[in-house]
Write an enzyme that holds these catalytic residues in place. Structure first.
Site, short mmCIF file in Angstrom:
data_model
loop_
_atom_site.label_atom_id
_atom_site.label_comp_id
_atom_site.label_asym_id
_atom_site.label_seq_id
_atom_site.Cartn_x
_atom_site.Cartn_y
_atom_site.Cartn_z
N THR A 80 39.88 83.39 -91.81
CA THR A 80 39.11 83.93 -92.93
C THR A 80 39.10 85.45 -92.94
O THR A 80 39.07 86.06 -94.00
CB THR A 80 37.65 83.40 -92.83
OG1 THR A 80 37.71 81.98 -92.93
CG2 THR A 80 36.78 83.94 -93.94
N SER A 130 42.78 75.82 -88.48
CA SER A 130 42.81 74.36 -88.27
C SER A 130 44.25 73.88 -88.06
O SER A 130 44.46 72.77 -87.60
CB SER A 130 42.22 73.60 -89.45
OG SER A 130 41.55 74.46 -90.30
N1 ASN Z 1 39.05 77.88 -91.95
C1 ASN Z 1 38.92 79.18 -91.38
C2 ASN Z 1 39.84 79.23 -90.16
O1 ASN Z 1 39.51 78.70 -89.14
C3 ASN Z 1 37.49 79.44 -90.98
C4 ASN Z 1 37.20 80.86 -90.54
O2 ASN Z 1 38.03 81.58 -90.05
N2 ASN Z 1 35.97 81.29 -90.67
O3 ASN Z 1 40.93 79.76 -90.23
#
Ligand code: ASN
Length: 555
Positions: A34, A111
């Site tokens: 993110t 993920s």
């Molecule tokens: N889905 C994002 C990731 O893990 C969540 C984040 O970085 N806050 O890449």
């Protein structure tokens, strides 16, 4: 302890020499997450150009001095590419951090990371290890705790800080946590000798392999349930709990293991009423070599009158499968149900998180010559501080600072200067391990002093108790520089064996000194005949600065 490089001076009686502002070099490795994301019609996706589009625009990441490019080794060590660098303003600790961001070819939502991605991070750190003082890895938060754990095992004899961070809101959002998380991580990686894989988030620095994600959008996204933070940032300072810092005690070079056996491990959560047949079905999966069992409370699992569950587990262990017991709390078999698991051969994972247990299992299973017995044995032993061995006394000073700090450091300094190994050993009892990497007024740590001590055994002793070879004193000198400067070949060789290398800032001065004493400087890694174009360019750029440093260092 007196300054080592101005040996004619009497410590404490003179005003300090005018010193250049020390600069630390940090490599930021961008993997995605993110922190670098931008909206798209399909939801948030990672975007490239983080250094230019995000960091360069923020004054706390860019003092406007437009420093020269920094070399980054990429593509499995085949290419050295110059990367634009930036410099932070001077921190409260009187340093600047110069950094460059190296972006992976494919930026991921975390993920999607796997053992291949972890290997790429480990390789990038390994290839650039001698060029930088510390590393920050930018990563999504979803699988961050797994990556921290995996890397903590993959990086062996780590002697420099590796700080992973990310954010809940992208850096380009107005109200974000990215700026604070990144700045805090840069400060840690550029200032503190915490040679661990750490996770910095929401003003706290955790041991990476103790963490778990606890919130999907709250800025306080991580916790380390069984281990207090290694450091906490309050207002303008970061207070490090030095007694907790894990340090390598082997006299070996930094190295990496990149293959993890994630293909043959699994995790199964035990719930009230789970059938032994279900557990058996998982244990009979083709190719399964290790299973993490998430049980209840103190490590308890359902036990029927017929012992069916225990029989299923014991049979799998006899087939060579390693089964590790972890819980939401800490495994300490006191109840009959938990004790029967231990009797069946299930390994107590003590207070390890599931993330640590899984990645550790995958790491141990991939070690050359591993056997189910060796893996099971090591799962209950602390390799990187990932668990608390119940037999180890844990010392924690109430406020993290010992009142007799100065006296102890001074006593240590005298003992080292006199070559009194016995006295050094007495001072460095368990409760004084913090002083290994602490420094006197001149920035000399006990390793700096031992680098020129008449007794090489003291250097050996301090290194094998976790002293860092990478810290620099207030003149920017490493212990290796001091040993070579003093012409002590054996000290130089021992430091090199323990992973020491000259800092890039020291090389111009070292090359000049090497012309007079090629032998000992050759052992320290300097060949005066072999100067690359890059080094000569660097010499030109930093000529003014190295002259300042040389003034205080010539013998
Ligand atoms: N889905 C994002 C990731 O893990 C969540 C984040 O970085 N806050 O890449």
């Amino acid at each position: 302890m007196g300054a080592m490089e101005t040996s004619s001076s009497s410590p404490g009686l003179q005003s300090p020499p005018e010193l250049a502002i020390l600069e630390s070099r940090v490599l930021i490795i961008m993997t995605g997450g993110t922190i670098c994301m931008q909206p798209s019609p399909h939801g948030f996706i990672p975007a490239r150009g983080f250094q230019q589009n995000c960091m360069a625009r923020v004054p706390c990441f860019n003092d406007g001095s437009a420093p020269a490019e920094l070399d980054v080794v990429t593509k499995g060590g085949r290419d050295i590419t110059p990367h634009p660098s930036l410099r932070t303003p001077v921190t409260t600790y009187g340093r600047q951090v110069r950094y460059t961001v190296y972006e992976f070819e494919e930026l991921l939502d975390s993920s999607s990371i796997n053992a291949k991605g972890w290997a790429e991070i480990a390789q990038t750190i390994f290839q650039n290890y001698t060029f930088f003082d510390g590393f920050v890895v930018l990563h999504g938060t979803d699988s961050l705790a797994y990556s921290c754990s995996a890397l903590s095992f993959m990086l062996q004899n780590l002697g420099k800080p590796v700080v992973l961070t990310g954010s809940q809101a992208p850096m380009l959002e107005l109200q974000n946590d990215a700026t604070d998380n990144l700045l805090g991580s840069l400060v840690v990686a550029g200032h503190f000798m915490i040679p661990e894989v750490c996770l910095y988030f929401n003003n706290k620095l955790f041991r990476g392999n103790r963490t778990t994600k606890v919130a999907a959008s709250d800025f306080s996204a991580f916790d380390a349930p069984n281990c207090p933070p290694l450091a906490v940032t309050t207002s303008m300072r970061t207070n490090v709990n030095w007694d907790m810092v894990h340090r390598p005690t082997t006299l070996e070079h930094f190295r990496i293991q990149t293959n993890l056996d994630t293909a043959h491990v699994a995790c199964l959560r035990i719930f009230p009423g789970i059938k032994p047949e279900m557990v058996d079905a998982v244990l009979k999966l083709d190719a399964l070599r290790g299973l993490v069992l998430e049980t209840f409370g103190a490590g308890n699992a359902p036990s029927g009158q017929d012992n069916a569950m225990i029989n299923v587990l014991a049979a799998a262990i006899r087939r060579g499968i390693v089964i590790v017991n972890v819980t939401q709390c800490s495994v300490s078999p006191v109840y009959a149900t938990g004790m029967s698991l231990s009797r069946a051969g299930v390994v107590a994972g003590l207070d390890m998180t599931t993330e640590a247990a899984l990645t550790k299992l995958a790491y141990l299973l991939a070690l050359p010559d591993s056997t189910p017995e060796s893996v099971a044995k090591n799962m209950s032993v602390s390799l990187r501080g990932e668990l608390t061995e119940s037999s180890l006394p844990v010392f924690r000073h109430p406020d993290g600072a010992l009142p007799e700090r100065v006296q102890t450091l001074t006593a240590m300094g005298y003992a080292i200067a006199q070559g009194d190994l016995e006295r050094v050993q007495t001072i460095l009892k368990t409760e004084h391990h913090w002083l290994l990497n602490d420094a006197d007024y001149s920035g000399n740590t006990p390793i700096h002093l031992a680098a020129t001590s008449p007794a090489i055994s003291i250097l050996h002793f301090l290194l094998s108790h976790g002293g860092s070879v990478h810290l620099r004193n207030r003149n920017g000198r490493t212990p290796l520089f001091l040993a070579a400067n003093a012409g002590l070949s054996e000290h130089v060789m021992l430091l090199r064996k323990s992973g020491a290398h000259l800092h890039s800032d020291e090389r111009p001065a070292a090359e000049l000194l090497a012309r007079r004493r090629p032998g000992v400087w050759g052992l320290a890694g300097i060949d005066p005949r072999e100067k690359s174009q890059r080094e000569m360019d660097e010499d030109d750029q930093s000529a003014g600065r190295s002259r300042t440093l040389l003034a205080g260092s010539a013998p």
